[in-house]
Write an enzyme that holds these catalytic residues in place. Structure first.
Site, PDB file in Angstrom:
ATOM      1  N   ASN A 208       1.823  -6.169  -2.002  1.00  0.00           N
ATOM      2  CA  ASN A 208       2.653  -6.187  -3.208  1.00  0.00           C
ATOM      3  C   ASN A 208       2.862  -7.635  -3.657  1.00  0.00           C
ATOM      4  O   ASN A 208       2.394  -8.559  -3.001  1.00  0.00           O
ATOM      5  CB  ASN A 208       3.982  -5.459  -2.970  1.00  0.00           C
ATOM      6  CG  ASN A 208       4.772  -6.104  -1.852  1.00  0.00           C
ATOM      7  OD1 ASN A 208       5.206  -7.240  -1.960  1.00  0.00           O
ATOM      8  ND2 ASN A 208       4.938  -5.375  -0.753  1.00  0.00           N
ATOM      9  N   LYS A 286     -15.797  -2.420   8.319  1.00  0.00           N
ATOM     10  CA  LYS A 286     -15.694  -2.397   6.858  1.00  0.00           C
ATOM     11  C   LYS A 286     -16.244  -1.076   6.298  1.00  0.00           C
ATOM     12  O   LYS A 286     -17.353  -0.663   6.668  1.00  0.00           O
ATOM     13  CB  LYS A 286     -16.465  -3.594   6.280  1.00  0.00           C
ATOM     14  CG  LYS A 286     -16.224  -3.754   4.804  1.00  0.00           C
ATOM     15  CD  LYS A 286     -17.004  -4.910   4.222  1.00  0.00           C
ATOM     16  CE  LYS A 286     -16.971  -4.785   2.710  1.00  0.00           C
ATOM     17  NZ  LYS A 286     -18.103  -5.355   2.060  1.00  0.00           N
ATOM     18  N   ASP A 305      11.336   2.528   8.376  1.00  0.00           N
ATOM     19  CA  ASP A 305      12.289   1.802   7.523  1.00  0.00           C
ATOM     20  C   ASP A 305      13.074   0.856   8.433  1.00  0.00           C
ATOM     21  O   ASP A 305      13.938   1.277   9.205  1.00  0.00           O
ATOM     22  CB  ASP A 305      13.213   2.785   6.798  1.00  0.00           C
ATOM     23  CG  ASP A 305      14.038   2.078   5.733  1.00  0.00           C
ATOM     24  OD1 ASP A 305      14.527   0.953   5.998  1.00  0.00           O
ATOM     25  OD2 ASP A 305      14.179   2.647   4.630  1.00  0.00           O
ATOM     26  N   PHE A 325      18.132  -5.400   0.517  1.00  0.00           N
ATOM     27  CA  PHE A 325      17.848  -5.690  -0.886  1.00  0.00           C
ATOM     28  C   PHE A 325      17.441  -4.394  -1.573  1.00  0.00           C
ATOM     29  O   PHE A 325      16.945  -3.466  -0.924  1.00  0.00           O
ATOM     30  CB  PHE A 325      16.705  -6.715  -1.007  1.00  0.00           C
ATOM     31  CG  PHE A 325      17.197  -8.134  -0.991  1.00  0.00           C
ATOM     32  CD1 PHE A 325      17.637  -8.707   0.190  1.00  0.00           C
ATOM     33  CD2 PHE A 325      17.239  -8.879  -2.157  1.00  0.00           C
ATOM     34  CE1 PHE A 325      18.104 -10.016   0.206  1.00  0.00           C
ATOM     35  CE2 PHE A 325      17.702 -10.187  -2.155  1.00  0.00           C
ATOM     36  CZ  PHE A 325      18.136 -10.762  -0.973  1.00  0.00           C
ATOM     37  N   LYS A 339      21.694   3.547  -2.405  1.00  0.00           N
ATOM     38  CA  LYS A 339      20.827   3.033  -1.332  1.00  0.00           C
ATOM     39  C   LYS A 339      21.652   2.517  -0.165  1.00  0.00           C
ATOM     40  O   LYS A 339      21.311   2.718   0.996  1.00  0.00           O
ATOM     41  CB  LYS A 339      19.927   1.916  -1.892  1.00  0.00           C
ATOM     42  CG  LYS A 339      18.899   1.440  -0.901  1.00  0.00           C
ATOM     43  CD  LYS A 339      17.789   0.661  -1.562  1.00  0.00           C
ATOM     44  CE  LYS A 339      16.915   1.565  -2.408  1.00  0.00           C
ATOM     45  NZ  LYS A 339      15.861   0.867  -3.095  1.00  0.00           N
TER      46      LYS A 339
HETATM   47  O1  C5P Z   1      13.929   1.805   0.185  1.00  0.00           O
HETATM   48  P1  C5P Z   1      13.636   0.464  -0.401  1.00  0.00           P
HETATM   49  O2  C5P Z   1      12.260  -0.034  -0.095  1.00  0.00           O
HETATM   50  O3  C5P Z   1      13.970   0.342  -1.855  1.00  0.00           O
HETATM   51  O4  C5P Z   1      14.685  -0.514   0.340  1.00  0.00           O
HETATM   52  C1  C5P Z   1      14.660  -1.884   0.195  1.00  0.00           C
HETATM   53  C2  C5P Z   1      15.347  -2.534   1.357  1.00  0.00           C
HETATM   54  O5  C5P Z   1      14.937  -1.927   2.574  1.00  0.00           O
HETATM   55  C3  C5P Z   1      14.978  -3.986   1.497  1.00  0.00           C
HETATM   56  O6  C5P Z   1      16.075  -4.656   2.097  1.00  0.00           O
HETATM   57  C4  C5P Z   1      13.779  -3.933   2.423  1.00  0.00           C
HETATM   58  O7  C5P Z   1      13.605  -5.151   3.124  1.00  0.00           O
HETATM   59  C5  C5P Z   1      14.151  -2.811   3.355  1.00  0.00           C
HETATM   60  N1  C5P Z   1      13.024  -2.029   3.869  1.00  0.00           N
HETATM   61  C6  C5P Z   1      12.696  -2.109   5.194  1.00  0.00           C
HETATM   62  N2  C5P Z   1      11.664  -1.339   5.693  1.00  0.00           N
HETATM   63  C7  C5P Z   1      10.985  -0.506   4.888  1.00  0.00           C
HETATM   64  C8  C5P Z   1      11.308  -0.413   3.532  1.00  0.00           C
HETATM   65  C9  C5P Z   1      12.329  -1.187   3.046  1.00  0.00           C
HETATM   66  O8  C5P Z   1      13.307  -2.890   5.931  1.00  0.00           O
HETATM   67  N3  C5P Z   1      10.005   0.216   5.394  1.00  0.00           N
END
Ligand code: C5P
Length: 404
Positions: A208, A286, A305, A325, A339
């Site tokens: 990203n 590859k 997460d 965030f 969230k």
């Molecule tokens: O669910 P979302 O991606 O919008 O959440 C964003 C927050 O969750 C950010 O603080 C990001 O660093 C954290 N995050 C994480 N692991 C993930 C997805 C998001 O720590 N797999």
């Protein structure tokens, strides 16, 4: 800081006047200041004012036979617990990065074996000039610590990064370095930063646009306040901050492992743009292009997460303050509030990453802090400034909660 000695090299810039306050603060904190002024510094503050506040003599000349008889420049460069350059002008930074030694200040910086902290101050264009960028990178590689500069109105009438850090901030950075007593000294903080790369095969990946600039700035700001910072970063383009311990990872799974290995911590800030999904069964070799034009199917699985996992750790294992965030494009506060509840974290910093804001991958951020007490929108500001405000709030929150 009781009895610790700071060799304060005052460079020739308008910010030199702030050194008078800095000297006062260091002495109030129990420190001792040996002042050195460049010739240009004398155009902005008088040696008499500096000597009066420091209650020590001021050193100015390299070839001063009286000085050499009393204390040679080599000895002078080694008497301190920390060498502080404030303001560090573009010229002084260039000389130090280039290893010049043609006046007392640059010679001391070459001869010292003591850690060095610089507080840059200059016009915004000079700060952004490629030569200054190069010199800063060299100095950081050489182990020089940097505090500031801050963004704001400048004496020359322009606005932007280049204002010297305030004397209180420089004092906190000094205290953190020489006696580990900044506002978050002794507190361990984990910061995640940057994007993740989810491999498809050894050469291809899903990524990203996160640059890692915000996470790096937060790690640096917390380090400047004295915290022991572990920054777990994906493959970010932003330069790595000097000071925090850096753990480089590629994928979300590796980031999860690194964060778990870095625990326990008193606070954790999850600024990384972690990929939500990974490719199932990424190939070890590859993937060849199919001549018939058939695209390979990519099966995706959800990534762990990291924020949610850490926020929901049992008491005792969970950091006292967990900050996440939320990159949103609409209904920023409502979505961030939801969230916060869903993830179980204490604070969410929500930012509007709608196209046109220039925030994702840009230098500025516009955030809303969502806590148990409600939402608070901060003015749009450079990411370094947002980081500084956040680090201060974290320090206050840990102090209020009496987190040891
Ligand atoms: O669910 P979302 O991606 O919008 O959440 C964003 C927050 O969750 C950010 O603080 C990001 O660093 C954290 N995050 C994480 N692991 C993930 C997805 C998001 O720590 N797999």
């Amino acid at each position: 800081m009781q009895g610790k000695r700071v060799l304060l090299i005052i460079g020739g810039g308008i910010a030199a006047y702030k050194c008078l306050e800095l000297i006062r603060l260091i002495r109030k904190a129990g420190g001792v200041v040996t002042p050195v002024m460049t010739r240009a510094a004398g155009e902005f503050v008088t040696p008499l004012a500096v000597a009066s506040l420091a209650a020590e003599r001021v050193y100015t000349e390299l070839f001063d036979l009286t000085d050499e008889a009393e204390m040679g420049h080599i000895q002078l460069s080694r008497i301190a617990d920390l060498v502080v350059v404030a303001p560090a002008t573009a010229d002084l930074m260039a000389k130090t990065a280039g290893g010049h030694a043609d006046d007392l200040a640059s010679t001391l910086l070459m001869a010292t074996d003591t850690p060095v902290l610089i507080a840059p101050a200059m016009n915004v264009r000079m700060w952004e000039h490629a030569a200054t960028r190069r010199n800063l990178a060299t100095l950081m590689e050489d182990g020089v610590a940097v505090i500031g500069p801050n963004d704001g109105d400048m004496a020359c009438g322009e606005y932007g990064p280049g204002r010297m850090a305030e004397p209180e901030e420089i004092l906190a950075a000094i205290a953190a370095r020489i006696s580990g007593d900044g506002p978050v000294a002794g507190k361990r903080v984990i910061v995640t930063s940057g994007p993740t790369h989810e491999p498809i095969d050894p050469v291809r990946y899903i990524a990203n646009r996160s640059s890692g600039a915000q996470g790096s700035a937060i790690a640096k700001a917390l380090h400047d306040l004295g915290a022991e910072v572990v920054m777990v970063t994906g493959p970010a383009t932003a330069p790595r901050p000097q000071g925090p311990q850096i753990v480089e990872v590629e994928s979300a799974s590796e980031m999860m492992e690194a964060v778990q290995a870095a625990l326990p911590a008193q606070a954790a800030v999850f600024a990384a743009a972690v990929a939500d999904w990974r490719v199932v069964g990424a190939s070890d070799s590859k993937i060849k292009k199919d001549e018939s034009g058939k695209c390979p199917p990519l099966e995706m699985a959800e990534n762990p997460d990291i924020l949610k996992t850490v926020a929901q750790l049992p008491p005792g294992k969970r950091p006292a303050l967990v900050v996440g965030f939320a990159a949103e494009t609409d209904d920023v506060v409502a979505n961030a509030t939801a969230k916060r509840a869903r993830k179980g974290c204490d604070w969410i910093l929500a930012n509007d990453v709608s196209p046109g804001t220039g925030i994702m991958g840009g230098a500025e951020n516009a955030v809303t802090l969502v806590t148990a007490d409600g939402a608070e929108t901060w003015p749009r500001a450079p990411k370094t400034e947002v980081a500084r405000l956040l680090a201060q709030r974290i320090a206050e929150a840990l102090a209020d909660e009496g987190v040891a």
